[in-house]
Design a protein around this motif. Structure first.
Motif, mmCIF file in Angstrom:
data_model
loop_
_atom_site.group_PDB
_atom_site.id
_atom_site.type_symbol
_atom_site.label_atom_id
_atom_site.label_comp_id
_atom_site.label_asym_id
_atom_site.label_seq_id
_atom_site.Cartn_x
_atom_site.Cartn_y
_atom_site.Cartn_z
ATOM 1 N N ALA A 239 0.825 -1.208 0.000
ATOM 2 C CA ALA A 239 0.000 0.000 0.000
ATOM 3 C C ALA A 239 0.860 1.260 0.000
ATOM 4 C CB ALA A 239 -0.932 -0.008 1.215
ATOM 5 N N LEU A 240 1.974 1.230 0.716
ATOM 6 C CA LEU A 240 2.880 2.371 0.724
ATOM 7 C C LEU A 240 3.491 2.613 -0.663
ATOM 8 C CD1 LEU A 240 4.702 1.825 4.153
ATOM 9 C CD2 LEU A 240 3.044 3.611 3.597
ATOM 10 N N LEU A 241 3.860 1.536 -1.321
ATOM 11 C CA LEU A 241 4.406 1.674 -2.673
ATOM 12 C C LEU A 241 3.352 2.198 -3.641
ATOM 13 C CD1 LEU A 241 6.562 -1.596 -2.833
ATOM 14 C CD2 LEU A 241 7.381 0.768 -2.612
ATOM 15 N N GLN A 242 2.095 1.766 -3.461
ATOM 16 C CA GLN A 242 1.017 2.276 -4.296
ATOM 17 C C GLN A 242 0.776 3.761 -4.032
ATOM 18 O OE1 GLN A 242 -0.626 0.621 -6.763
ATOM 19 N NE2 GLN A 242 -1.558 2.616 -7.216
ATOM 20 N N LEU A 243 0.884 4.163 -2.771
ATOM 21 C CA LEU A 243 0.739 5.566 -2.420
ATOM 22 C C LEU A 243 1.839 6.394 -3.074
ATOM 23 C CD1 LEU A 243 -0.568 7.851 -0.777
ATOM 24 C CD2 LEU A 243 0.817 7.143 1.170
ATOM 25 N N LYS A 244 3.056 5.849 -3.065
ATOM 26 C CA LYS A 244 4.173 6.536 -3.720
ATOM 27 C C LYS A 244 3.913 6.711 -5.212
ATOM 28 C CE LYS A 244 9.100 5.826 -4.761
ATOM 29 N NZ LYS A 244 10.278 4.953 -4.515
ATOM 30 N N LYS A 245 3.360 5.665 -5.845
ATOM 31 C CA LYS A 245 3.070 5.733 -7.278
ATOM 32 C C LYS A 245 1.963 6.746 -7.567
ATOM 33 C CE LYS A 245 1.813 2.823 -11.220
ATOM 34 N NZ LYS A 245 0.757 3.731 -11.699
#
Length: 588
Positions: free
Chosen positions: A20-26
């Motif tokens: 989820a954090l990586l998706q937020l970054k994207k």
């Protein structure tokens, strides 16, 4: 490792939360202009890496995890991003963070907050939400109304407009009683474009402690009924008018910081101010207050007092020397940590303290502006901590008269004292040598006379010293700390001599001893106002006495007019004879 048969822990953090954090970054990166995208991702989120060796709990900047490896705090604050994008924040990406307590999205350029219908777990766990310095409009109020566990909400510097969003308008649901739940303690709506009257409904939360509505366009009178639990109230830099009433002062029982600066408030400072027994900081700068400074202010344990730029008159109360006598003023540096019994019962006390202290920098904070060292400084952070170390009095730009009380020399803890732009007379008290912690002392633009006390050279902490535009005389003490001040500190005093002026002093101008200085302090000043009144009164009395005597006794009346006639005739013949002599002399 399997947690509850569902979540999988990968290198200290849960796989689903890491994803989820990586998706937020994207999501954030995709909405940035291409030219800034790589710069921001590299500078700020460089530590957010997809490889399996990267631990989102220990290695990722802005991510804090609890003892069970769940993310409890997330901060994406960016000081520059708000000027580069208009982001639509999709809150659904936060759904996996079921134990997220603190979310900081300051200055992210967020223009809209997309509602997440499945975020019931997030709305029940989130305690602290900072959306300051974005571009959110009034819709955010209703979109966040379901977050029942919030105790801190910061919407400072957004685009909230119109009346304070309460019942009776389109955006009424957000700030009605209990709409954010009974846990709301800190509410910041400053630096927006709110206008109209301040509604009483906003104070109905029984736990509300910190309310900031500063830097808006609010007008009208001050409400009379506040929550008695409010500790910090900032209504400065609005358009409020009317009087500060006794009812206003009596409605608080725990108020420690009050800022009403830069409004259009009038009348006298109410005597009921002494009912605010826990008041530590009072800012009334830039209003239209008149009357004398009430002695009741001396009954409060103030640490910061700013009454500058008003119409106050009269003398300076000597009892102000009793301020700053309490070391902690009833406060504690940990008063804002609070208690969350849910975390304590779960045995996560360390997580609780870490979360609360980490959030103090930008979320649980207060702000105070105080003029010192010739500049207006903004003190931000945990206001309780600030008040442990900051002491100051600013009475400048009023109409105060009389001499400076020598008792003010007892304020050994004071750091800034500003009495400039008044009508004070007399000498500078030699007792100011006791101000061992003074950093800024401004006595400029008054009518002070006498010498500058030689003891001023002992103030080693003094950084700003200004006695310009007075009537001071004699030699300037120019040694030790005093040698660091340039001529601008003394200009406008034509009878001063010695360095830093290029004017040499005569032998008679050398400073006297401290004994004679003390005697000059006690008897060397003249009450000019009383002198003028006495002189005028005596003249009028003498004139009336002469007139009455002449009316009572006709003989004296006739004698007076005979004398006046004789003087006129004598003057006439004197000038006539001398004029004839001059004419004859010219002919010859």
């Amino acid at each position: 490792m399997t947690v509850l048969g569902i979540w999988v822990e990968v290198n200290g953090c849960l796989e689903q939360e890491k994803a989820a954090l990586l998706q937020l970054k994207k999501n954030v990166g995709d909405q940035l202009p291409f030219i800034f995208r790589s710069v921001w991702l590299l500078d700020y989120l460089e530590s957010w890496k997809e490889d399996k060796t990267s631990n989102c709990c220990d290695d990722w900047e802005g991510v804090t995890c609890g003892l069970n490896s769940r993310v409890v705090s997330l901060s994406l604050e960016s000081p520059n991003l708000g000027h580069l994008s208009e982001m639509h924040f999709n809150a659904s990406v936060l759904h996996p963070f079921e134990e997220l307590r603190e979310l900081n999205l300051t200055s992210m350029g967020i223009k809209s907050w997309d509602e997440d219908k499945g975020s019931t777990k997030l709305s029940s766990s989130l305690k602290v939400l900072d959306l300051s310095q974005n571009m959110l409009d009034n819709n955010i109020i209703s979109q966040l109304s379901g977050f029942q566990s919030l105790h801190t909400l910061n919407l400072r510097a957004n685009q909230l407009r119109g009346v304070v969003p309460l019942k009776g308008n389109k955006y009424s649901s957000g700030l009605q009683k209990n709409k954010f739940g009974p846990s709301l303690e800190f509410l910041n709506l400053s630096n927006n474009s709110l206008e109209g009257h301040i509604p009483n409904d906003i104070y109905n939360s029984s736990r509300l402690q910190n309310l900031d509505l500063s830097y808006n366009r609010l007008n009208g009178l001050l409400p009379k009924n506040f929550s008695s639990n409010i500790q910090t109230l900032r209504l400065n830099d609005n358009r409020l008018s009317g009087h500060v009433t006794d009812a206003f002062c009596n409605s608080f029982s725990r108020l420690s910081r009050l800022d009403l600066s830069n409004n259009d408030l009038r009348g006298r400072i109410p005597a009921a101010i002494n009912n605010l027994t826990q008041l530590q900081a009072l800012f009334l700068r830039g209003n239209q207050f008149n009357g004398q400074i009430p002695f009741q202010l001396c009954l409060v344990e103030l640490r910061l007092l700013d009454l500058s730029s008003n119409n106050l008159y009269g003398s300076i109360p000597t009892c102000l020397s009793q301020l700053f006598t309490s070391r902690y003023g009833g406060g504690s540096p940990y008063v804002d940590i609070g208690m969350d019994f849910e975390l304590i019962n779960d045995g996560r006390v360390g997580e609780l303290i870490s979360m609360k202290l980490d959030s103090a920098h930008n979320i649980i904070y207060s702000k105070a502006e105080f003029v010192t060292k010739n500049m207006a400084y903004n003190y931000e952070g945990n206001m309780t901590n600030i008040l442990l170390y900051m002491y100051g009095i600013d009475l400048s730009c009023n109409k105060l008269t009389g001499h400076i009380p020598h008792e003010l020399g007892n304020l050994s803890n004071i750091q800034t004292l500003n009495l400039s732009h008044n009508q004070l007379w007399g000498v500078i008290p030699s007792s100011f040598s006791n101000l061992k912690n003074i950093e800024s002392l401004d006595l400029s633009f008054n009518h002070l006379n006498g010498r500058i006390p030689a003891e001023a050279t002992n103030l080693n902490t003094l950084e700003v010293f200004n006695v310009s535009y007075n009537n001071l005389s004699g030699k300037i003490p120019f040694q030790a700390q005093s040698s660091t001040f340039d001529a601008t500190s003394y200009k406008g005093n034509p009878f001063l001599c010695g360095l830093p002026f290029p004017i040499n002093c005569t032998t008679d101008d050398t400073p006297s001893t401290s004994t004679s200085e003390s005697q000059d302090e006690d008897s060397g000043w003249i009450d000019m106002e009383a002198f003028y009144i006495t002189f005028t009164g005596s003249g009028v009395t003498m004139f009336l006495a002469v007139v009455i005597i002449m009316l009572i006794n006709p003989h004296w009346w006739n004698a007076w007019f005979y004398l006046a006639k004789a003087c006129i005739l004598y003057s006439y013949y004197f000038f006539e004879d001398n004029i004839r002599k001059l004419r004859r002399a010219r002919r010859v």
